[in-house]
Design an enzyme around this catalytic site. Sequence first.
Site, PDB file in Angstrom:
ATOM      1  N   ASP A  32       0.828  -1.157  -0.116  1.00 30.11           N
ATOM      2  CA  ASP A  32       0.237   0.114   0.098  1.00 30.11           C
ATOM      3  C   ASP A  32       0.863   1.326  -0.176  1.00 30.11           C
ATOM      4  OD1 ASP A  32      -2.157   1.620   0.070  1.00 30.11           O
ATOM      5  OD2 ASP A  32      -2.602   1.169   2.070  1.00 30.11           O
ATOM      6  N   HIS A  49       2.736   3.478  -9.095  1.00 23.62           N
ATOM      7  CA  HIS A  49       2.537   1.896  -9.192  1.00 23.62           C
ATOM      8  C   HIS A  49       3.736   1.256 -10.203  1.00 23.62           C
ATOM      9  CE1 HIS A  49      -1.462   2.175  -7.610  1.00 23.62           C
ATOM     10  NE2 HIS A  49      -1.939   2.755  -8.826  1.00 23.62           N
ATOM     11  N   LEU A 143      11.523 -20.389  -4.686  1.00 29.37           N
ATOM     12  CA  LEU A 143      10.275 -19.547  -4.048  1.00 29.37           C
ATOM     13  C   LEU A 143       9.294 -19.554  -5.012  1.00 29.37           C
ATOM     14  CD1 LEU A 143       9.548 -17.063  -2.262  1.00 29.37           C
ATOM     15  CD2 LEU A 143      10.108 -15.457  -4.360  1.00 29.37           C
TER      16      LEU A 143
HETATM   17  C1  FPP Z   1      -1.746   0.296  -3.304  1.00 32.72           C
HETATM   18  O1  FPP Z   1      -1.452   1.501  -3.607  1.00 32.72           O
HETATM   19  C2  FPP Z   1      -1.262  -0.641  -4.739  1.00 32.72           C
HETATM   20  C3  FPP Z   1      -2.060  -1.195  -5.346  1.00 32.72           C
HETATM   21  C4  FPP Z   1      -3.485  -1.222  -5.577  1.00 32.72           C
HETATM   22  C5  FPP Z   1      -1.462  -2.050  -6.548  1.00 32.72           C
HETATM   23  C6  FPP Z   1      -0.270  -2.524  -6.333  1.00 32.72           C
HETATM   24  C7  FPP Z   1       0.332  -3.109  -7.406  1.00 32.72           C
HETATM   25  C8  FPP Z   1       1.969  -3.123  -7.904  1.00 32.72           C
HETATM   26  C9  FPP Z   1       2.862  -2.606  -6.750  1.00 32.72           C
HETATM   27  C10 FPP Z   1       2.080  -3.395  -9.121  1.00 32.72           C
HETATM   28  C11 FPP Z   1       2.412  -5.035  -8.945  1.00 32.72           C
HETATM   29  C12 FPP Z   1       3.241  -5.482 -10.247  1.00 32.72           C
HETATM   30  C13 FPP Z   1       3.357  -6.812  -9.978  1.00 32.72           C
HETATM   31  C14 FPP Z   1       3.958  -7.370 -11.151  1.00 32.72           C
HETATM   32  C15 FPP Z   1       2.792  -7.887  -9.308  1.00 32.72           C
HETATM   33  P1  FPP Z   1      -2.334   2.590  -3.559  1.00 32.72           P
HETATM   34  O2  FPP Z   1      -2.568   2.881  -5.072  1.00 32.72           O
HETATM   35  O3  FPP Z   1      -3.716   2.152  -2.878  1.00 32.72           O
HETATM   36  O4  FPP Z   1      -1.818   3.777  -2.762  1.00 32.72           O
HETATM   37  P2  FPP Z   1      -2.494   4.806  -1.840  1.00 32.72           P
HETATM   38  O5  FPP Z   1      -2.942   4.154  -0.688  1.00 32.72           O
HETATM   39  O6  FPP Z   1      -1.204   5.648  -1.502  1.00 32.72           O
HETATM   40  O7  FPP Z   1      -3.587   5.601  -2.642  1.00 32.72           O
END
Ligand code: FPP
Length: 267
Positions: A32, A49, A143
């Site tokens: 997050d 992201h 893994l």
């Molecule tokens: C939460 O941060 C994150 C997500 C909803 C997406 C997580 C996805 C990635 C890191 C990409 C994954 C890639 C692979 C290849 C697995 P948020 O957007 O909710 O952040 P915020 O709470 O600060 O708004």
Amino acid sequence: MKAKENLDKQTQIIADRLEGGSMPRHIAIIMDGNGRWAKKRSLPRSAGHYEGVASVRKATELCSDLGVGFLTLYAFSTENWNRPKEEVDTLMTLIGMAIERETPDLVRNNVHLNLIGDLDRMPEDARNRLFRCRKATEDCDGLTLTLCLSYSARWEITEAARQLARQAADGLIDIEKISESDISSRLSTSTMPDPDLLIRTGGETRLSNYLLWQAAYAELYFTDTLWPDFGKEQLADAIADYQHRERRFGRTSDQVAAQAAPPDGHS
Ligand code: FPP
């Protein structure tokens, strides 16, 4: 764990630091804080992201190097479908492209890709890229990297309940004999041990519908660090913290001291 001489300097230092403590067999992470990371830099959320993918790579590398058996990442929740279409599209494209790009390295590092969630809801292009990576890594036995995509714990438990009800209605199972393991074995994590350590980055202290059944005995670790800033050192901090926890599984400290192994079914 990989032979120390094959590790880079940073990972050797981490391995030395964690040596002697018990290593979690299964680490689950709620990633997050991507959006806030970007906002702090006046960048679009997609930049957060994008940077988050680099953290996925670091966590995967470290877990693989340390000999952690399972790393499970909450990449996209059922509730994330409610985000603006543009952000959903960006995330889907990013996940598909990143996994395709990383496939050769995953194979080289003997990492097996596993996918859980309602994958039918994923756009075809991203799904195909993910399936190709899963196929390419199917013989890897290091893994297990599980991506939870269009996943929520309540969705998964509901699916298991539906299966059990169907089998009971068909006379295949005796309702009175339904056990916890009958439920566990119908979850998408049935081939994995329960998570030992569940990490959430980004400052929130809730589980947000993630692995609710499986996390019954997980050690929870919450950090304010935003996911794009969560590197190998920060993951090592979480593991070190885990190593100082006493896992009692409902027993007393004295009982734990007398008998080191957890009771059957709870690892
Ligand atoms: C939460 O941060 C994150 C997500 C909803 C997406 C997580 C996805 C990635 C890191 C990409 C994954 C890639 C692979 C290849 C697995 P948020 O957007 O909710 O952040 P915020 O709470 O600060 O708004």
